[in-house]
Design a protein around this motif. Structure first.
Motif, PDB file in Angstrom:
ATOM      1  N   ALA A 252      15.745  22.461  17.260  1.00  0.00           N
ATOM      2  CA  ALA A 252      17.037  23.032  17.666  1.00  0.00           C
ATOM      3  C   ALA A 252      17.867  22.042  18.473  1.00  0.00           C
ATOM      4  CB  ALA A 252      16.799  24.303  18.470  1.00  0.00           C
ATOM      5  N   ARG A 253      17.211  21.071  19.110  1.00  0.00           N
ATOM      6  CA  ARG A 253      17.940  20.059  19.886  1.00  0.00           C
ATOM      7  C   ARG A 253      18.591  19.015  19.005  1.00  0.00           C
ATOM      8  NH1 ARG A 253      13.123  17.978  22.827  1.00  0.00           N
ATOM      9  NH2 ARG A 253      14.390  16.083  22.741  1.00  0.00           N
ATOM     10  N   CYS A 254      18.129  18.878  17.766  1.00  0.00           N
ATOM     11  CA  CYS A 254      18.640  17.820  16.882  1.00  0.00           C
ATOM     12  C   CYS A 254      18.802  18.378  15.468  1.00  0.00           C
ATOM     13  CB  CYS A 254      17.690  16.623  16.897  1.00  0.00           C
ATOM     14  SG  CYS A 254      18.279  15.186  15.980  1.00  0.00           S
ATOM     15  N   PRO A 255      19.731  19.296  15.268  1.00  0.00           N
ATOM     16  CA  PRO A 255      19.851  19.936  13.947  1.00  0.00           C
ATOM     17  C   PRO A 255      20.282  18.984  12.841  1.00  0.00           C
ATOM     18  CG  PRO A 255      21.668  20.570  15.390  1.00  0.00           C
ATOM     19  CD  PRO A 255      20.680  19.841  16.250  1.00  0.00           C
ATOM     20  N   ASP A 256      20.940  17.888  13.187  1.00  0.00           N
ATOM     21  CA  ASP A 256      21.357  16.927  12.159  1.00  0.00           C
ATOM     22  C   ASP A 256      20.195  16.044  11.692  1.00  0.00           C
ATOM     23  OD1 ASP A 256      23.947  17.850  12.291  1.00  0.00           O
ATOM     24  OD2 ASP A 256      24.572  16.340  13.761  1.00  0.00           O
ATOM     25  N   GLY A 257      19.171  15.919  12.532  1.00  0.00           N
ATOM     26  CA  GLY A 257      18.080  15.020  12.195  1.00  0.00           C
ATOM     27  C   GLY A 257      16.778  15.694  11.837  1.00  0.00           C
ATOM     28  N   LEU A 258      16.622  16.966  12.210  1.00  0.00           N
ATOM     29  CA  LEU A 258      15.349  17.644  12.021  1.00  0.00           C
ATOM     30  C   LEU A 258      15.548  18.983  11.322  1.00  0.00           C
ATOM     31  CD1 LEU A 258      13.836  16.966  15.559  1.00  0.00           C
ATOM     32  CD2 LEU A 258      13.130  15.868  13.426  1.00  0.00           C
TER      33      LEU A 258
END
Length: 378
Positions: A252-258
Motif C-alpha cells: 500500500a505504500r508503493c502502489p506503482d511498484g508493488l
C-alpha cells in the motif's frame, strides 16, 4: 517388474506436480500403483503405461460449509489410507510423499513396517517452514515427526542442505538419509527476457521467504533510480496468517511498484507471470528444502535473484541463471543484487537462462530420479 506403491495426499501446487512427475519417472522402469486424489488442473498420470491409479476424493479447499469440508477431508483420509493398506497385499515397496496428518498417518505406516514393507519417505521440508502448533505444544509436533521418520526405511531429501536438520532436530541416523534431486517441472519456455523491469515473487507467502524484505528492497531500488516493479503472487500461510497483512501494508505504500495477487495461482496465470517478468526475486532464509519455485523458474528459462539457501544453491551449481544475494541476507544486499541484475544486458540473461534450462532439464530428468528411488529398494 516389481510394483512400487506411491502415496500422497497432495493433488495441486508444486507438491502435487512432484508426485506426478515422480510416478512418470518410475513408470519408465517399474510398475506403479499411484494413490492420490486426481491432479489439478490435470492428472498427468492418467494415461501412463505401467501405472494403475487409485483416486481418493479431493478435499474442498474453497467455499462450502465447515461440516462439508470436514466430511470431504475425512473421506479423503479414509479412502487414501484404506487403499494404502490394501496395497500391501500386492507390494512391499512404498514411497510416501506428503503424508496425512500425524494422527492418521502413523498407524498405517507402522503396520506397513511391521508386516515387512520397505518404506521410502520423501521429506520435502526437513525443518518445517512454519510449525502448525503453538510453542507450548511444539514437543508434540516434534514427536509426530520423529514417529513418521522412524517408520521410514530410507528418508529422501531433495538437497544436500536437508540432511543436517533431520539429524539435529529429529535424531535421524545419517546413514538413513539419501539425497535425490527435485525433478524438473514440465513448464513451457517463457521466451527471451522481456526487459519489462518486472520481478516476480511467487508461491505461498511465508516469513522465511522474506517476501516483506523483497518488497522493501524493490522500494529501495526504485529510490536509487531503477524503475523496477514487482508482483507478489501466492496464498496466505495458514500457520502464519498475519504475515500476508504485513506484506499488504508494504504494498500500500508503493502502489506503482508493488502489486499483490493473493490466493491459489492457476497454471495458466503462472505461465503468464513467468512470461511477463524478467526474473524471480527469492531472498530466502531459514530454508533447508528444495525450492519448487526455483525449479519452475529455471525450466521456464527465467533467472533468479536469490540467496543460495537450501536446494537453491544446488540448482545454481547445476546451471540455474542467478544473481546470488550475499549472506547474511539484509535489505542492502537484496537491493544491490536487484541493481546488479539490471546492470547486465537482458540479452545476456536470456542466453544464460536458456542454457540453464537445458542443463537443469538434463540434471533433473524424472526417469533418472525414478531410477534412483527404485534402486533404494534393492
Amino acid at each position: 517388474m516389481k510394483r512400487i506403491v506411491v502415496y500422497t495426499r497432495a493433488w495441486r501446487s508444486g507438491v502435487g506436480l512432484y508426485a506426478q512427475g515422480l510416478v512418470e519417472g518410475l513408470a519408465a522402469g517399474s510398475q506403479v500403483l499411484f494413490i492420490a486424489p486426481a491432479g489439478y488442473p490435470e492428472d498427468r498420470t492418467a494415461n501412463l503405461g505401467n501405472v494403475r491409479r487409485v483416486r481418493p476424493v479431493r478435499e474442498l479447499v474453497d467455499g462450502g460449509s465447515r461440516p462439508r469440508r470436514a466430511f470431504l477431508s475425512l473421506a479423503r483420509v479414509a479412502g487414501g489410507l484404506g487403499a494404502l493398506l490394501a496395497a500391501r497385499l500386492v507390494s512391499n515397496r512404498f514411497i510416501i510423499s506428503i503424508p496425512d496428518p500425524f494422527v492418521f498417518a502413523i498407524w498405517p505406516l507402522m503396520l506397513l513396517r511391521l508386516t515387512g514393507a520397505r518404506v521410502v519417505f520423501v521429506c520435502h521440508d526437513p525443518e518445517p517452514h512454519s510449525w502448525s502448533l503453538p510453542a507450548r505444544w511444539r514437543w508434540l509436533e516434534r514427536t509426530g515427526y520423529r514417529l513418521i521418520y522412524g517408520c521410514a526405511s530410507v528418508i529422501v531429501v531433495l538437497s544436500e542442505a536437508g540432511r543436517a536438520p533431520l539429524v539435529r532436530l529429529f535424531d535421524v541416523p545419517t546413514d538413513k538419509i539419501v539425497v535425490t534431486p527435485h525433478g524438473a517441472f514440465d513448464v513451457p519456455a517463457a521466451g527471451p527476457a522481456p526487459g519489462s523491469n518486472l520481478l516476480l515473487a511467487f508461491g505461498t507467502i511465508r516469513r522465511n521467504k522474506q517476501v516483506a524484505l523483497a518488497m522493501e528492497a524493490v522500494i529501495a531500488a526504485r529510490s536509487a533510480g531503477c524503475p523496477v516493479r514487482m508482483i507478489v503472487a501466492g496464498g496466505r500461510d495458514p500457520n502464519d496468517p498475519t504475515y500476508l497483512d504485513e506484506c499488504q501494508a508494504i504494498a500500500a505504500r508503493c502502489p506503482d511498484g508493488l502489486t499483490m495477487e493473493t490466493g491459489f495461482i492457476a497454471d495458466e496465470r503462472v505461465d503468464e507471470l513467468l512470461a511477463a517478468c524478467d526474473a524471480l526475486l527469492m531472498p530466502y532464509t531459514d530454508f533447508n528444502s528444495q525450492s519448487g519455485v526455483a525449479v519452475i523458474a529455471g525450466m521456464a528459462g527465467r533467472p533468479v535473484i536469490a540467496a543460495p539457501a537450501g536446494g537453491i544453491a544446488d540448482l545454481i551449481a547445476a546451471g540455474l541463471a542467478a544473481v546470488e544475494i550475499p549472506t547474511p541476507v539484509d535489505l542492502d544486499g537484496v537491493t544491490r543484487s536487484i541493481l546488479a541484475f539490471y546492470a547486465t544486458p537482458k540479452a545476456e540473461w536470456s542466453d544464460r537462462a536458456a542454457r540453464g534450462r537445458v542443463l537443469l532439464g538434463q540434471a533433473l530428468a524424472w526417469p533418472r530420479i525414478g531410477r534412483q528411488l527404485a534402486e533404494l529398494f534393492d
